[in-house]
Design a protein around this motif. Sequence first.
Motif, PDB file in Angstrom:
ATOM      1  N   TRP A   1     -25.015 -34.388 -15.532  1.00 47.43           N
ATOM      2  CA  TRP A   1     -24.884 -35.497 -14.584  1.00 47.43           C
ATOM      3  C   TRP A   1     -23.608 -35.341 -13.768  1.00 47.43           C
ATOM      4  O   TRP A   1     -23.608 -35.547 -12.537  1.00 47.43           O
ATOM      5  CB  TRP A   1     -24.857 -36.832 -15.316  1.00 47.43           C
ATOM      6  N   ARG A   2     -22.502 -34.986 -14.431  1.00 49.08           N
ATOM      7  CA  ARG A   2     -21.232 -34.839 -13.719  1.00 49.08           C
ATOM      8  C   ARG A   2     -21.304 -33.694 -12.715  1.00 49.08           C
ATOM      9  O   ARG A   2     -20.763 -33.788 -11.611  1.00 49.08           O
ATOM     10  CB  ARG A   2     -20.089 -34.626 -14.722  1.00 49.08           C
ATOM     11  N   ARG A   3     -21.988 -32.616 -13.100  1.00 48.39           N
ATOM     12  CA  ARG A   3     -22.136 -31.499 -12.168  1.00 48.39           C
ATOM     13  C   ARG A   3     -22.988 -31.898 -10.956  1.00 48.39           C
ATOM     14  O   ARG A   3     -22.700 -31.517  -9.826  1.00 48.39           O
ATOM     15  CB  ARG A   3     -22.739 -30.293 -12.884  1.00 48.39           C
ATOM     16  N   LEU A   4     -24.045 -32.672 -11.228  1.00 48.41           N
ATOM     17  CA  LEU A   4     -24.907 -33.126 -10.132  1.00 48.41           C
ATOM     18  C   LEU A   4     -24.135 -34.051  -9.190  1.00 48.41           C
ATOM     19  O   LEU A   4     -24.282 -33.960  -7.956  1.00 48.41           O
ATOM     20  CB  LEU A   4     -26.130 -33.841 -10.692  1.00 48.41           C
ATOM     21  N   GLU A   5     -23.309 -34.930  -9.734  1.00 45.25           N
ATOM     22  CA  GLU A   5     -22.511 -35.829  -8.892  1.00 45.25           C
ATOM     23  C   GLU A   5     -21.539 -35.042  -8.012  1.00 45.25           C
ATOM     24  O   GLU A   5     -21.317 -35.391  -6.851  1.00 45.25           O
ATOM     25  CB  GLU A   5     -21.752 -36.831  -9.766  1.00 45.25           C
ATOM     26  N   ALA A   6     -20.949 -33.967  -8.557  1.00 44.79           N
ATOM     27  CA  ALA A   6     -20.046 -33.129  -7.758  1.00 44.79           C
ATOM     28  C   ALA A   6     -20.815 -32.439  -6.633  1.00 44.79           C
ATOM     29  O   ALA A   6     -20.316 -32.310  -5.505  1.00 44.79           O
ATOM     30  CB  ALA A   6     -19.362 -32.101  -8.655  1.00 44.79           C
ATOM     31  N   MET A   7     -22.038 -31.986  -6.935  1.00 41.85           N
ATOM     32  CA  MET A   7     -22.868 -31.349  -5.915  1.00 41.85           C
ATOM     33  C   MET A   7     -23.227 -32.350  -4.814  1.00 41.85           C
ATOM     34  O   MET A   7     -23.162 -32.032  -3.615  1.00 41.85           O
ATOM     35  CB  MET A   7     -24.141 -30.801  -6.579  1.00 41.85           C
ATOM     36  N   LYS A   8     -23.582 -33.543  -5.226  1.00 40.00           N
ATOM     37  CA  LYS A   8     -23.917 -34.594  -4.265  1.00 40.00           C
ATOM     38  C   LYS A   8     -22.690 -34.941  -3.410  1.00 40.00           C
ATOM     39  O   LYS A   8     -22.805 -35.165  -2.199  1.00 40.00           O
ATOM     40  CB  LYS A   8     -24.410 -35.830  -5.034  1.00 40.00           C
ATOM     41  N   GLY A   9     -21.514 -34.949  -4.040  1.00 39.74           N
ATOM     42  CA  GLY A   9     -20.287 -35.216  -3.295  1.00 39.74           C
ATOM     43  C   GLY A   9     -20.055 -34.195  -2.199  1.00 39.74           C
ATOM     44  O   GLY A   9     -19.637 -34.532  -1.084  1.00 39.74           O
TER      45      GLY A   9
END
Length: 543
Positions: A363-371
């Motif tokens: 989830w944290r990796r996905l949020e960074a990608m979305k950022g």
Amino acid sequence: MKYEILKKQFGYDTFRPGQEEIIDAIMQGRDTIAIMPTGAGKSICYQIPALMLEGITLVISPLISLMKDQVRSLNQNGIRAAYLNSTLTPGQYRKALMLAAQGEYRIIYVAPERLESESFLRFVQQARIAMVAVDEAHCVSQWGQNFRPSYLKIREFMQKYSGQWRFCAFTATATKQVEEDMIGLLGMRSPYIVKTGYDRKNLFFSVEYPANSFLRLLELVRQRSGQSGIIYCIRRKDVEELCEKLCAAGIRATRYHAGLSDEERNANQEDFIFDRCPVMVATNAFGMGIDKPDVRYVIHYSMPSSLENYYQEAGRAGRDGQSAECILFYKAADERVLQFLLENQDFGDIGETQRKERIAKDWRRLEAMKGYALTQACLRHTILTYFGEDSPEQCGACSNCMHEYELIEISESVHTILGAIKSVRQKFGATIVLSLLKGSRSARIGQYGLDQSAFYGSLSGLTMRQLQDILRFMIQDGLVETTADTYLVLRITPKGSRFFAHPSSLTMRQYKKGKEPDAQDDEVFEQLRAVRLRLSRKYRVPP
């Protein structure tokens, strides 16, 4: 001796940054870790020591396609090499082991699963091993992309059989956590670490938010006619559909995903490498170790699940050092697919606590990608900061930096959008909410009775593109989030609620018409490409 090998076997006069330092550390007998971006020449760093040492070098590699490419390239350069993996018949496997035991090969590529094979371990006990090199070493870490549980066997293998073997590990992308995992989980002893930096200055990064993704993709591909490019999708069915539509539009495209047979994957890969089909549509199963230096663009038709994945895949462009483009399409619908895949992964036999930890990391990796996809800051700076590397806040060579922009006041529009989301009780996604604000007469607006809402048409003076830009800013600023229930819906965050209750001044960068990279239109270059193609066909090697 290393310079002689570099020139004679690989055709280079000088080493690239970091290569000589890594080779020297290996030859001094030090455990060595090299973190080098895609295209920086990692393979030479263990192939040259392999030719300088007496004995066999084992290269632990995660993908069959990577092994085949590397072995083919080595044999073409007059270096005897082989691979041991599941594509060999039992007879071929036994013969390969016999020839290896007789010293026929200097370099042998093996899948990590081979470390549990009795026949392979018997060979290791009898053979003269000089060095073990771990390629794509980030696969050992659950914090990195492409995690492979079989990589966890490497430490036990090295402790049991190593003796005086030299030991080195290589990766293109590693956060500080992944770097620490590589040292600990591989059992490396006070390793010498070389980082050549993540920045690929020849790559131009851009993010687009197309209203019609396929039409925009077709436009981009046609503008780059004759150039090699890779188009990445999340799902196999997307690859199939997209490849079919491109071919129907007259584009010479082929496809690659894990659902195809080995024969078709290999044939399609050959078509791409030999420029028979310059466009490859693929899932992330394609690309790791593919040695095609002249890929001029990589387009992510779907957003990947992490910045690690994105930078590794995008980095397959421009490995020859010439300018290349890395284009990301952002579509909110991709998040729903990624969230589903993230929560329905096959974690094997791990416990529920570990499963929740893995999902939280993802989830944290996905949020960074979305950022990254939503940021208005420098794209290169965003990537390099994620990997812990200092960089200027503006690179001058990404879509965010190259656009001219002006600051606009958006607090009133933001307040109205938040009010609209509240009015529909946070039950709808971006399309419905923005259509409501725009005053759309679509069937769905009428179906839900939203044309009777007090917010209907309240921002009709803005274009849909402007509304989308403001909503992306709100998501990036943490005022709103997208939450997957049965589909993506907009939810107001606590920060958004505070802003709605007590509005304050809010400004956003609005881009003016941006500059586009100059199209390559060089007659001499095209003539050279034609000569190169004729020579590649004559000698039956990739262009």
